[in-house]
Design an enzyme around this catalytic site. Structure first.
Site, PDB file in Angstrom:
ATOM      1  N   ARG A  47       0.846  -1.197   0.000  1.00 19.06           N
ATOM      2  CA  ARG A  47       0.000   0.000   0.000  1.00 19.06           C
ATOM      3  C   ARG A  47       0.880   1.244   0.000  1.00 19.06           C
ATOM      4  O   ARG A  47       1.723   1.391   0.890  1.00 19.06           O
ATOM      5  CB  ARG A  47      -0.918  -0.039   1.210  1.00 19.06           C
ATOM      6  CG  ARG A  47      -1.946   1.047   1.256  1.00 19.06           C
ATOM      7  CD  ARG A  47      -3.027   0.735   2.259  1.00 19.06           C
ATOM      8  NE  ARG A  47      -3.900  -0.354   1.822  1.00 19.06           N
ATOM      9  CZ  ARG A  47      -5.136  -0.576   2.269  1.00 19.06           C
ATOM     10  NH1 ARG A  47      -5.646   0.218   3.186  1.00 19.06           N
ATOM     11  NH2 ARG A  47      -5.851  -1.578   1.814  1.00 19.06           N
ATOM     12  N   LYS A  71      -7.695 -13.747   6.506  1.00 13.89           N
ATOM     13  CA  LYS A  71      -8.148 -13.876   5.121  1.00 13.89           C
ATOM     14  C   LYS A  71      -7.598 -15.153   4.488  1.00 13.89           C
ATOM     15  O   LYS A  71      -8.318 -15.909   3.837  1.00 13.89           O
ATOM     16  CB  LYS A  71      -7.673 -12.650   4.326  1.00 13.89           C
ATOM     17  CG  LYS A  71      -8.460 -12.357   3.079  1.00 13.89           C
ATOM     18  CD  LYS A  71      -7.741 -11.390   2.153  1.00 13.89           C
ATOM     19  CE  LYS A  71      -7.925  -9.949   2.475  1.00 13.89           C
ATOM     20  NZ  LYS A  71      -7.617  -9.065   1.303  1.00 13.89           N
ATOM     21  N   LYS A  83       1.970  -7.513   5.192  1.00 18.83           N
ATOM     22  CA  LYS A  83       1.561  -6.308   4.451  1.00 18.83           C
ATOM     23  C   LYS A  83       2.749  -5.356   4.372  1.00 18.83           C
ATOM     24  O   LYS A  83       3.640  -5.394   5.225  1.00 18.83           O
ATOM     25  CB  LYS A  83       0.405  -5.593   5.170  1.00 18.83           C
ATOM     26  CG  LYS A  83      -0.446  -4.719   4.253  1.00 18.83           C
ATOM     27  CD  LYS A  83      -1.564  -5.510   3.594  1.00 18.83           C
ATOM     28  CE  LYS A  83      -2.365  -4.670   2.610  1.00 18.83           C
ATOM     29  NZ  LYS A  83      -3.523  -5.421   2.086  1.00 18.83           N
ATOM     30  N   ASP A 120      -1.742  -3.382  -4.174  1.00 21.52           N
ATOM     31  CA  ASP A 120      -2.734  -2.878  -3.222  1.00 21.52           C
ATOM     32  C   ASP A 120      -2.995  -1.424  -3.619  1.00 21.52           C
ATOM     33  O   ASP A 120      -2.563  -0.988  -4.701  1.00 21.52           O
ATOM     34  CB  ASP A 120      -2.197  -2.998  -1.784  1.00 21.52           C
ATOM     35  CG  ASP A 120      -3.304  -2.998  -0.738  1.00 21.52           C
ATOM     36  OD1 ASP A 120      -3.837  -4.067  -0.450  1.00 21.52           O
ATOM     37  OD2 ASP A 120      -3.639  -1.913  -0.222  1.00 21.52           O
ATOM     38  N   SER A 152      -5.229  -8.056 -10.058  1.00 24.02           N
ATOM     39  CA  SER A 152      -6.084  -8.892  -9.202  1.00 24.02           C
ATOM     40  C   SER A 152      -7.494  -8.311  -9.044  1.00 24.02           C
ATOM     41  O   SER A 152      -8.370  -8.963  -8.476  1.00 24.02           O
ATOM     42  CB  SER A 152      -5.432  -9.081  -7.819  1.00 24.02           C
ATOM     43  OG  SER A 152      -5.250  -7.827  -7.194  1.00 24.02           O
ATOM     44  N   THR A 156     -10.942  -9.932  -7.404  1.00 22.46           N
ATOM     45  CA  THR A 156     -11.482  -9.387  -6.154  1.00 22.46           C
ATOM     46  C   THR A 156     -12.955  -9.029  -6.347  1.00 22.46           C
ATOM     47  O   THR A 156     -13.806  -9.338  -5.500  1.00 22.46           O
ATOM     48  CB  THR A 156     -10.678  -8.152  -5.695  1.00 22.46           C
ATOM     49  OG1 THR A 156      -9.297  -8.514  -5.626  1.00 22.46           O
ATOM     50  CG2 THR A 156     -11.131  -7.661  -4.340  1.00 22.46           C
ATOM     51  N   ALA A 241     -13.552   1.479  -0.431  1.00 21.98           N
ATOM     52  CA  ALA A 241     -12.467   2.461  -0.356  1.00 21.98           C
ATOM     53  C   ALA A 241     -11.481   2.015   0.730  1.00 21.98           C
ATOM     54  O   ALA A 241     -11.320   0.824   0.943  1.00 21.98           O
ATOM     55  CB  ALA A 241     -13.046   3.843  -0.075  1.00 21.98           C
ATOM     56  N   ALA A 263     -13.292  -3.279   0.839  1.00 19.90           N
ATOM     57  CA  ALA A 263     -12.360  -2.436   1.605  1.00 19.90           C
ATOM     58  C   ALA A 263     -11.790  -3.257   2.765  1.00 19.90           C
ATOM     59  O   ALA A 263     -12.528  -4.002   3.417  1.00 19.90           O
ATOM     60  CB  ALA A 263     -13.079  -1.199   2.130  1.00 19.90           C
ATOM     61  N   ASN A 264     -10.509  -3.107   3.024  1.00 20.39           N
ATOM     62  CA  ASN A 264      -9.878  -3.827   4.140  1.00 20.39           C
ATOM     63  C   ASN A 264     -10.160  -3.102   5.446  1.00 20.39           C
ATOM     64  O   ASN A 264     -10.210  -1.874   5.484  1.00 20.39           O
ATOM     65  CB  ASN A 264      -8.355  -3.896   3.958  1.00 20.39           C
ATOM     66  CG  ASN A 264      -7.929  -4.789   2.791  1.00 20.39           C
ATOM     67  OD1 ASN A 264      -6.901  -4.569   2.189  1.00 20.39           O
ATOM     68  ND2 ASN A 264      -8.704  -5.788   2.465  1.00 20.39           N
TER      69      ASN A 264
HETATM   70  N1  PHE Z   1      -4.238  -6.197  -2.178  1.00 24.83           N
HETATM   71  C1  PHE Z   1      -4.669  -7.544  -2.183  1.00 24.83           C
HETATM   72  C2  PHE Z   1      -4.475  -8.094  -0.775  1.00 24.83           C
HETATM   73  O1  PHE Z   1      -3.638  -7.596  -0.037  1.00 24.83           O
HETATM   74  C3  PHE Z   1      -4.085  -8.272  -3.330  1.00 24.83           C
HETATM   75  C4  PHE Z   1      -2.971  -9.270  -3.252  1.00 24.83           C
HETATM   76  C5  PHE Z   1      -2.953 -10.237  -4.184  1.00 24.83           C
HETATM   77  C6  PHE Z   1      -1.977  -9.274  -2.304  1.00 24.83           C
HETATM   78  C7  PHE Z   1      -1.994 -11.200  -4.153  1.00 24.83           C
HETATM   79  C8  PHE Z   1      -1.012 -10.242  -2.270  1.00 24.83           C
HETATM   80  C9  PHE Z   1      -1.033 -11.211  -3.203  1.00 24.83           C
HETATM   81  O2  PHE Z   1      -5.224  -8.952  -0.392  1.00 24.83           O
END
Ligand code: PHE
Length: 356
Positions: A47, A71, A83, A120, A152, A156, A241, A263-264
């Site tokens: 990110r 997840k 992350k 991301d 991706s 998603t 978002a 959104a996370n």
């Molecule tokens: N941003 C997504 C996530 O963190 C996409 C992602 C795909 C991340 C593949 C890592 C590997 O879930």
């Protein structure tokens, strides 16, 4: 007389690793958190955005990597959560940006395969190609022409559709989105695809974003609004978002029956899942609704699954949502608690010896 021991605030570490560096070339503060590698190497996107403070960036990377562990477990992938956050001061020149990407590649490389990054907010397949070039195996989602699984976002969005259909099936007892009033907050890469697909299937879609994206909205055939949509009369609200949207105040104002989106880290506080339950708003935890992207990347790039098998696995997010909402309703717990229970039952949690 028994002596009372002073209460000790014992420090405990939930995450396995946290690295915070000043990029050697770019000077940009970069943080990588590995929450867990118990199921396999940690994965999670990179990110890139401005933060008010370094503390905010570090808090975000810790929260986001923790969510990635849940997840991965819910999607039954052989990975744990990680992350990357790069706290840019503002827009970067192409040269500064490349320096920063190289700094990120260095940091990923220094972790010797314990962490694999991906796209991301603020990064995309081209950045992943560059990270992979400098740190082979260090990034998912390079462009397909370079041997990766590409953007991706479509995967998603597919996962969000599967989650949304399962949720409206559970709550509104309908197996179609036709005629449903759906509001999307955030009209970026995933929000757009979700909006266009819902309109194609006959939903009434209204969207908003902090940036002016009314042209993109018109293009996608959805209605643009400058209202925040929280108090709107909707069947479904789709947060697409950045996180923290669902504060106590937002939930108090919310009139949607169902909340489900990519959104996370949507909850603005610990008590919010309970508040949603009390208000009879069915919230699908973002850790399930947003899993399509990682399922696609891991199935295509690591597990040797073809597109058909991969799509079936993304669509299975719907069955997971149904299971979680059914368990939550049956036991009187929140969907988040049900998700945590399901994840705990599907494999090892954080490595033995770490506090959870
Ligand atoms: N941003 C997504 C996530 O963190 C996409 C992602 C795909 C991340 C593949 C890592 C590997 O879930």
């Amino acid at each position: 007389m028994s002596r009372t021991e002073p209460a000790l605030d014992r420090p405990s570490v939930e995450h396995e690793e946290l690295h915070v560096v000043r990029g050697r070339r770019s000077g940009v503060p970069i943080a990588v958190a590995l929450h867990s590698t118990a199921r396999g190497p940690a994965i999670g996107g990179c990110r890139v955005k401005p933060y008010a403070s370094l503390r905010d960036a570090v808090d975000d990377v810790l929260d986001l990597s923790r969510a990635m562990t849940l997840k991965c477990a819910l999607a039954d992938l052989p990975h744990g959560g990680g992350k990357t956050v790069a706290a840019v001061p503002g827009p970067l020149s192409p040269r500064e940006r490349q320096s920063m990407i190289h700094d990120i590649a260095d940091l990923v490389g220094s972790l010797d395969g314990r962490y694999i990054t991906g796209p991301d907010i603020g990064t995309g397949p081209e950045d992943m190609a560059e990270i992979h070039r400098l740190t082979p195996g260090g990034a998912f989602c390079r462009p397909e022409a370079l041997g990766g699984s590409g953007d991706s976002s479509p995967a998603t969005a597919r996962g969000v559709r599967a989650a949304l259909e399962a949720a409206v099936g559970h709550v509104l007892h309908t197996d179609s989105v036709t005629g449903l009033r759906i509001g999307i907050i955030g009209f970026g890469s995933v929000g757009r695809l979700v909006g266009a697909s819902l309109v194609a299937d006959g939903a009434e879609v209204v969207v908003t974003d902090i940036a002016d994206r009314r042209d993109a909205a018109r293009h996608a055939g959805v209605t643009w609004t400058t209202s925040d949509l929280l108090g709107a009369d909707l069947d479904v609200l789709v947060p697409a978002a950045t996180g923290g949207l669902l504060t106590e105040d937002a939930v108090a104002a919310c009139r949607a029956r169902v909340i489900v989106g990519p959104a996370n880290n949507q909850l603005g506080g610990d008590g919010v899942a309970k508040l949603l339950q009390e208000r009879s708003i069915t919230w699908v935890p973002d850790v399930i609704a947003s899993a399509g992207g990682i399922v696609h990347a891991v199935c295509r790039e690591e597990l040797g699954r073809d597109e058909l098998e991969t799509n079936a696995r993304i669509d299975a997010i719907g069955a997971t949502v149904t299971r979680i909402l059914t368990e939550a309703a049956g036991q009187g717990i929140t969907p988040l608690q049900a998700a945590q229970a399901v994840a705990g039952a599907s494999g090892p949690g954080p490595r033995a010896g770490t506090a959870t």
